[in-house]
Motif scaffolding. Structure first.
Motif, PDB file in Angstrom:
ATOM      1  N   GLU A 189      -1.571 -16.191  -4.379  1.00  0.00           N
ATOM      2  CA  GLU A 189       0.031 -16.141  -3.925  1.00  0.00           C
ATOM      3  C   GLU A 189       0.780 -15.109  -4.847  1.00  0.00           C
ATOM      4  O   GLU A 189       1.934 -14.871  -4.547  1.00  0.00           O
ATOM      5  CB  GLU A 189       0.631 -17.742  -4.183  1.00  0.00           C
ATOM      6  N   LYS A 190       0.303 -14.709  -5.877  1.00  0.00           N
ATOM      7  CA  LYS A 190       0.989 -13.579  -6.817  1.00  0.00           C
ATOM      8  C   LYS A 190       0.069 -12.518  -6.848  1.00  0.00           C
ATOM      9  O   LYS A 190      -0.877 -12.304  -7.325  1.00  0.00           O
ATOM     10  CB  LYS A 190       0.934 -14.350  -8.294  1.00  0.00           C
ATOM     11  N   HIS A 191       0.824 -11.221  -6.307  1.00  0.00           N
ATOM     12  CA  HIS A 191       0.160  -9.973  -5.961  1.00  0.00           C
ATOM     13  C   HIS A 191       0.740  -8.930  -7.005  1.00  0.00           C
ATOM     14  O   HIS A 191       0.170  -7.628  -6.725  1.00  0.00           O
ATOM     15  CB  HIS A 191       0.142  -9.534  -4.587  1.00  0.00           C
ATOM     16  N   GLN A 192       1.916  -9.399  -7.744  1.00  0.00           N
ATOM     17  CA  GLN A 192       2.322  -8.254  -8.716  1.00  0.00           C
ATOM     18  C   GLN A 192       1.831  -8.476 -10.093  1.00  0.00           C
ATOM     19  O   GLN A 192       1.817  -9.557 -10.431  1.00  0.00           O
ATOM     20  CB  GLN A 192       3.757  -8.401  -8.491  1.00  0.00           C
ATOM     21  N   VAL A 193       1.911  -7.473 -10.836  1.00  0.00           N
ATOM     22  CA  VAL A 193       1.410  -7.659 -12.270  1.00  0.00           C
ATOM     23  C   VAL A 193       2.623  -8.235 -13.042  1.00  0.00           C
ATOM     24  O   VAL A 193       2.439  -9.209 -13.890  1.00  0.00           O
ATOM     25  CB  VAL A 193       1.336  -5.864 -12.956  1.00  0.00           C
ATOM     26  N   ALA A 194       3.839  -8.313 -12.492  1.00  0.00           N
ATOM     27  CA  ALA A 194       5.031  -8.497 -13.230  1.00  0.00           C
ATOM     28  C   ALA A 194       5.112 -10.114 -13.191  1.00  0.00           C
ATOM     29  O   ALA A 194       5.288 -10.902 -14.301  1.00  0.00           O
ATOM     30  CB  ALA A 194       6.367  -8.331 -12.405  1.00  0.00           C
TER      31      ALA A 194
END
Length: 278
Positions: A189-194
């Protein structure tokens, strides 16, 4: 060779084997098992997630229950296979600090190379393991856990030594470990480094600088590789459609997933599946 401890009450299992017999080969298909494979005698070619790698003599590889292994019936290696019920990597993380270094869903499971001194040490530990299987008493399971814990701690120290640099303090190494653990937990569900930077109370730039300093893959590459690995596994070992896989991996649009996959692999999901089975 197959030495096995099982406790039917809690369904825990711990096995030492060389995969030379059919019952040991069946272990490769058993779900929920961690595997530590050591090429203690010679170079051995093994399959991991549909690809072949050569495990060189005196190398050890650490695979999670997610990794699909194909190991030939030949001499040259020895392995430990255990499930979460026997020893939970996540629950015992503070004791051995191996989660995120030895065990995480990387597209390339960690490999350590043993020097002569390390080899002698592991030979002694495996010898004691084999001896313990002869003791059929009420504390056998606990003794085997202690020995496994010692092997995990030794392995964690070795991989830290390979990663470590005199300019990188252990606190920064721990950030890398925690990042790997978080990616393994949230990559669907989380694809961003941030997203991960927030959870670690760091900035994306701080993470990128740290990973560059270590010479490791960049934070975004780790996320993308993990998504890609899961996509390949589902294409190879499930009947799910590319659209179903896209949604499972957090893509609202299957076309976005297909473009991502083709850019990284060079083939569309459907062509990748066809190629592997032709």
């Amino acid at each position: 060779m197959r030495l096995e401890y099982e406790d039917f009450k809690d369904e825990s299992s711990f096995v030492v084997t060389n995969f030379n017999c059919d019952p040991s080969q069946y272990l490769l298909k058993r779900k929920g098992s961690y595997k530590i494979v050591w090429s203690n005698d010679k170079d051995v070619t093994i399959g991991i997630d549909g690809y072949e790698i050569v495990l060189k003599k005196d190398q050890m590889i650490f695979c999670t229950p997610l990794n699909v292994l194909d190991i030939p019936k030949e001499d040259g290696l020895i392995a430990i296979v255990f499930n979460r019920e026997f020893y939970c990597i996540r629950d015992h993380d503070e004791e051995v600090s191996c989660n995120g270094f030895l065990f995480f869903g990387s597209s390339t499971p960690p490999i350590i190379t043993l020097n002569k001194k390390d080899t002698t040490c592991f030979q002694a530990m495996f010898y004691i393991l084999e001896e313990e299987f002869e003791e059929k008493d009420h504390i056998q399971g606990e003794m085997l856990r202690v020995l496994l814990k010692r092997i995990l701690i030794k392995s964690s120290r070795l991989i830290r030594k390979e990663l470590n640099d005199v300019t990188i303090p252990s606190t920064q190494l721990d950030i890398v470990r925690r990042y790997n653990v978080l990616v393994e937990k949230h990559f669907r569900e989380k694809h961003q480094v941030a997203d991960y930077a927030d959870m670690l109370h760091k900035t994306p730039k701080t993470l990128s600088t740290l990973f560059k300093k270590m010479g490791d893959a960049l934070p975004l590459t780790i996320i993308n590789d993990r998504i890609l690995l899961e996509a390949k596994r589902l294409l190879l070992y499930s009947d799910k459609t590319a659209k179903e896989i896209a949604y499972e991996l957090g893509y609202n649009e299957s076309g976005h997933f297909s473009r991502f996959f083709k850019k990284k692999v060079g083939l569309s999901p459907s062509k990748f599946r066809e190629k592997k089975f032709t």
